[in-house]
Write a protein that holds these residues in place. Structure first.
Motif, short mmCIF file in Angstrom:
data_model
loop_
_atom_site.label_atom_id
_atom_site.label_comp_id
_atom_site.label_asym_id
_atom_site.label_seq_id
_atom_site.Cartn_x
_atom_site.Cartn_y
_atom_site.Cartn_z
N THR A 75 97.40 77.42 6.33
CA THR A 75 97.62 78.25 4.97
C THR A 75 99.05 77.42 4.38
N GLY A 91 91.43 76.93 -2.64
CA GLY A 91 90.50 77.87 -2.36
C GLY A 91 90.22 78.30 -1.01
N THR A 121 92.37 77.76 1.30
CA THR A 121 93.58 78.70 1.67
C THR A 121 93.56 80.21 1.43
N GLY A 122 92.97 80.56 0.17
CA GLY A 122 92.59 81.90 -0.16
C GLY A 122 91.65 82.43 0.85
#
Length: 163
Positions: free
Chosen positions: A82, A53, A55-56
């Motif tokens: 990331t 999450g 990373t998003g």
């Protein structure tokens, strides 16, 4: 085989050893194990979800970077995260799958349930040699079944480095 008469005092001492030491300690262990394994399973799952999450969110923020005045070092750190965060999330999921913590918790729950029934029978029934021997054997079988299941589960999945 003990060289002793199986009188009432002998039955009492065997009953105390089986009930208060072996069975009670095993039930306590399994109840604690249930909580620990469930917590470990859920925590690993949640943390790995957070890694993906986050990373998003970082990726979304990187899309807006050209419009924001951010230092280049921040962009490098975000891009590095990331790559790092999904790797950590995947590793935690692999540990969760390899450890099979949910299955271990269910197995402990079954063993604790079986042992509790045996303990109840030992505590409520009158003391007779044959019944004490039978229930002691059942308790031993329950503990041995748990050990065998544990060995089967984890010997079938040896840990190894990726090829």
């Amino acid at each position: 085989i003990p060289n002793q008469v199986a009188d009432h005092s002998y039955l009492d001492s065997v009953h105390a050893a089986v009930c208060k030491v072996e069975i009670a300690e095993q039930i306590s262990y399994h109840r604690s194990n249930i909580k620990g394994m469930e917590a470990l399973y859920l925590n690993l799952h949640q943390i790995s979800n957070y890694m993906f999450g986050i990373t998003g969110l970082i990726l979304i923020s990187l899309l807006t970077l050209p419009y924001a005045k951010i230092f280049p070092i921040v962009e490098i750190i975000l891009v590095s995260l990331t790559a790092l965060l999904p790797a950590i999330g995947a590793t935690l999921n692999a540990i969760r799958a390899q450890g099979d913590f949910e299955t271990v918790a269910r197995r402990s729950e079954q063993t604790a349930h079986r042992l509790t029934g045996i303990e109840r029978a030992l505590s409520s029934e009158p003391l007779h040699f044959a019944r004490l021997a039978d229930l002691t054997e059942k308790a031993s079988d329950a503990m041995m079944d748990d050990l065998i299941e544990w060995q089967l589960t984890f010997r079938s999945r040896p840990m190894s480095l990726p090829a």
